[in-house]
Design a protein around this motif. Structure first.
Motif, short mmCIF file in Angstrom:
data_model
loop_
_atom_site.label_atom_id
_atom_site.label_comp_id
_atom_site.label_asym_id
_atom_site.label_seq_id
_atom_site.Cartn_x
_atom_site.Cartn_y
_atom_site.Cartn_z
N PRO A 1 -22.95 18.83 14.18
CA PRO A 1 -22.39 17.56 13.69
C PRO A 1 -21.15 17.10 14.45
O PRO A 1 -20.76 15.94 14.35
CB PRO A 1 -22.04 17.86 12.24
N ARG A 2 -20.51 17.98 15.19
CA ARG A 2 -19.26 17.62 15.86
C ARG A 2 -19.41 17.39 17.35
O ARG A 2 -18.44 17.34 18.08
CB ARG A 2 -18.20 18.68 15.60
N ILE A 3 -20.64 17.29 17.81
CA ILE A 3 -20.84 17.07 19.25
C ILE A 3 -21.63 15.78 19.44
O ILE A 3 -22.67 15.57 18.81
CB ILE A 3 -21.58 18.27 19.88
N ARG A 4 -21.11 14.90 20.30
CA ARG A 4 -21.81 13.66 20.60
C ARG A 4 -23.15 13.99 21.24
O ARG A 4 -23.27 14.96 21.98
CB ARG A 4 -20.99 12.82 21.57
N ILE A 5 -24.14 13.15 20.97
CA ILE A 5 -25.49 13.55 21.38
C ILE A 5 -25.64 13.62 22.90
O ILE A 5 -26.39 14.42 23.41
CB ILE A 5 -26.57 12.66 20.74
N GLY A 6 -24.89 12.77 23.61
CA GLY A 6 -24.95 12.86 25.07
C GLY A 6 -24.53 14.23 25.56
O GLY A 6 -25.17 14.83 26.44
#
Lengths: 308, 323
Positions: free
Chosen positions: B110-115
């Motif tokens: 949840p804390r990592i941008r999908i890119g």
């Protein structure tokens, strides 16, 4: 009839885009917590009071003045003077620097140790977990105050210079502070490592340091912020207790604890309340503001943790 | 050997849980989640693994990629035993073998941008120069049907179907040879399922990826898979090509499963085979044929003798005395 709902929908969508970042949402929730904001305000005031205040004071912290001892508060000495003729208000500011430094320093050290050891123990389990957690258990079974007294006594025996005692006190406080935090972190990591997104890092074959720092750490940062903030209060209290007993920060360096200690005779207590009430209030206000701030942060960061 | 090596070969795979007796604990209750399963997957094939919940499908999927340890047996990828590789060799092999998780809600951090989530494995394995990462991520986003502007968003801003696309993008960016998809559509609703299944069949055609597709939905498996294995209580009951299995099911369990697949034609009269009861406790599986407690044609022989897993016609295996 159909138009209005559409504009509402698009408007709320635009709002949603603005607060997309996770920390932005946390900030928004935090700003709604009035009590926490009051705590933050007090804390800021105390910080500024201690950091900048002394520059506006005409007196030096060790400005001994034998002609002006034990004066009650007046327009010249707002909070009076002590038995060596030093200005209490000025000393209160300098003591604030020391107490806050010790509190924040001890927090940083114990959060660092606690997070590091907790992550390692929780992620690798097995022998590392056993070693770290048994040490933590031992430290937690020993009552912390006597332990601190013994360490402080050893420090006095070794004749540690007064300026350095400050840093030793920080280390001592973090030594008794990290086990609780390491346990919290470890239990969080144990539950996180069973989540699919951590298993996914296995499937991707990521290196361990990336798993720990990029995947686990960001998920325990909220926990660290909250328990770190709350532990500052505890550290300031412990430092005050130690200093009150003359075992923490020792005179001539002022700390809120040893300022109260300086007033521990019956005469000072009854006749010269300006010696012990101000540092007492300072400790009380600081610790309660920190706790209010910590509670607010916890609610803002993780609304599921405690919602009323 | 003139025959080409299969891409993946699973030999007598066993995974037992709870076998943890030690000095302080006696734990005789061993759950045989997977009990001697063997199959091969050829390059370019999509192998479907079906079975009820608790039949060991996911355990097999995870064991094949060494995401969980195994008790016994071998998993050979291009002839290498995956469970015997050193940590370093395994890490180097990881990009070639990918996994798509069942639950799109918990498989993304949840804390990592999908890119970053999609691109980080490329960086970590040093496969692509840092300057090209964003381009590559955009490329797979496009393949998976996501918009370029979504690259900087967090997982909570996506729907379940979109998240599953992200999970697929994360796997295919590494250019894998082989993907295990563990019930990738079962957490999604039906209209989204169709989109994801179409994405899978596009990937099959365009990227020449070999799949192990785990599912309990027989119509999905029929649509995607060329070869299918039917599991029951950790044992393979029937194994054959799609046409063999759907055209000529031999095991009574397979027949029952197939008769339960809904057909969108209310006028069609079908023989519905209903199997009674629940799947037995895997810690105490039935003796003899594991299916005999629920089998409509079971006899005394089934209660005593374990049926052999034999080849009835070319590449069509079944474990039943009466097939």
């Amino acid at each position: 009839m159909e138009n209005p709902p559409i504009t509402i929908a698009s408007k709320s969508k635009a709002e949603k885009r603005k607060k997309s970042s996770l920390w932005g949402q946390v900030l928004q929730r935090f700003l709604k917590k009035k009590i926490a904001l009051v705590g933050l305000g007090f804390l800021l005031f105390i910080f500024l009071f201690s950091l900048i205040g002394p520059f506006f004071s005409p007196y030096a912290t060790e400005g001994v003045n034998p002609t002006q001892i034990n004066l009650p508060p007046s327009s010249e000495h707002w909070l009076g003077t002590d038995k060596l003729g030093r200005d209490v208000l000025t000393r209160l500011m300098f003591a604030g620097r020391i107490s806050l430094t010790v509190g924040v320093g001890a927090m940083v050290l114990s959060v660092t140790f606690g997070a590091l050891l907790g992550i390692l123990a929780g992620y690798y389990k097995g022998i590392i977990d056993q070693i770290v957690m048994r040490i933590a258990d031992i430290l937690m079974t020993l009552p912390s105050l006597p332990l601190l007294f013994i360490m402080a006594a050893v420090m006095s025996e070794w004749k540690v210079p007064t300026e350095q005692r400050l840093y030793i006190v920080m280390l001592m406080l973090s030594l008794v502070g990290w086990p609780g935090l390491a346990r919290l972190v470890r239990s969080q990591v144990l539950s996180l490592r069973e989540r699919q997104f951590i298993q996914a890092t296995d499937a991707l074959g990521l290196r361990d340091h990336r798993k720990l720092l990029n995947h686990l750490l960001p998920n325990i940062v909220p926990l660290l912020i909250v328990s770190g903030t709350l532990s500052i209060g505890g550290a300031i209290l412990s430092e005050s207790v130690l200093s009150y007993f003359g075992l923490g920060v020792v005179p001539p360096t002022a700390s809120w604890g040893n300022m109260i200690n300086a007033a521990n005779s019956l005469i000072d207590f009854q006749k010269r309340p300006w010696l012990w009430i101000p540092p007492g209030i300072a400790i009380f206000l600081t610790v309660i503001s920190i706790n209010l701030l910590g509670d607010g942060l916890r609610d803002a960061i993780d609304p599921n943790m405690k919602r009323r | 050997m003139s025959k080409a090596l299969p891409l993946l070969e699973v030999k007598n795979l066993k995974k037992y849980y709870g076998d943890s007796s030690n000095l302080f604990r006696r734990n005789p209750e061993v759950v045989k989640a997977v009990d001697g399963v063997s199959f091969t997957i050829e390059k370019g094939e999509t192998f479907g693994l079906v079975g009820e919940s608790g039949s060991g499908k996911s355990t097999i999927g995870k064991s094949i990629l060494r995401l969980s340890s195994i008790t016994d047996g071998e998993v050979l990828y291009k002839g290498q035993n995956i469970h015997k590789l050193s940590k370093k060799d395994m890490r180097n092999l990881r990009p070639k073998l990918q996994f798509i998780f069942q639950d799109p809600y918990s498989s993304l951090n949840p804390r990592i941008r999908i890119g970053d989530a999609i691109g980080e494995a490329l960086i970590d394995h040093g496969l692509v120069d840092k300057s090209e990462i964003r381009e590559r991520v955009l490329e797979v986003l496009d393949i998976c049907g996501l918009a370029p502007y979504q690259i900087d968003r967090y997982p909570h801003e996506f729907s379940g179907g979109q998240r599953q696309r992200i999970g697929i993008a994360r796997a295919i960016i590494l250019n894998p040879d082989f993907i295990v998809a563990d019930e990738p559509v079962s957490a999604l609703d039906v209209s989204i399922q169709a989109q994801i299944i179409n994405l899978f069949s596009d990937l099959q055609k365009e990227r020449d990826i070999t799949f192990l597709f785990i599912s309990h939905d027989l119509s999905v498996v029929e649509h995607l898979c060329s070869k299918i294995g039917v599991l029951y209580l950790g044992t393979m009951m029937e194994l054959g090509s799609r046409d063999q299995l759907y055209g000529n099911p031999l095991h009574p369990y397979t027949k029952a499963l197939l008769s339960a697949v809904p057909v969108p034609d209310p006028t069609l009269k079908r023989e519905r085979i209903i199997i009674k009861g629940d799947i037995p406790n895997p810690a105490d599986p039935p003796k003899g044929c594991k299916f005999h407690t629920r089998c409509p044609i079971a006899t005394d022989m089934c209660r005593i003798e374990v049926p052999e897993f034999r080849e009835v016609e070319a590449n069509h295996f079944v474990a039943c005395h009466f097939a």
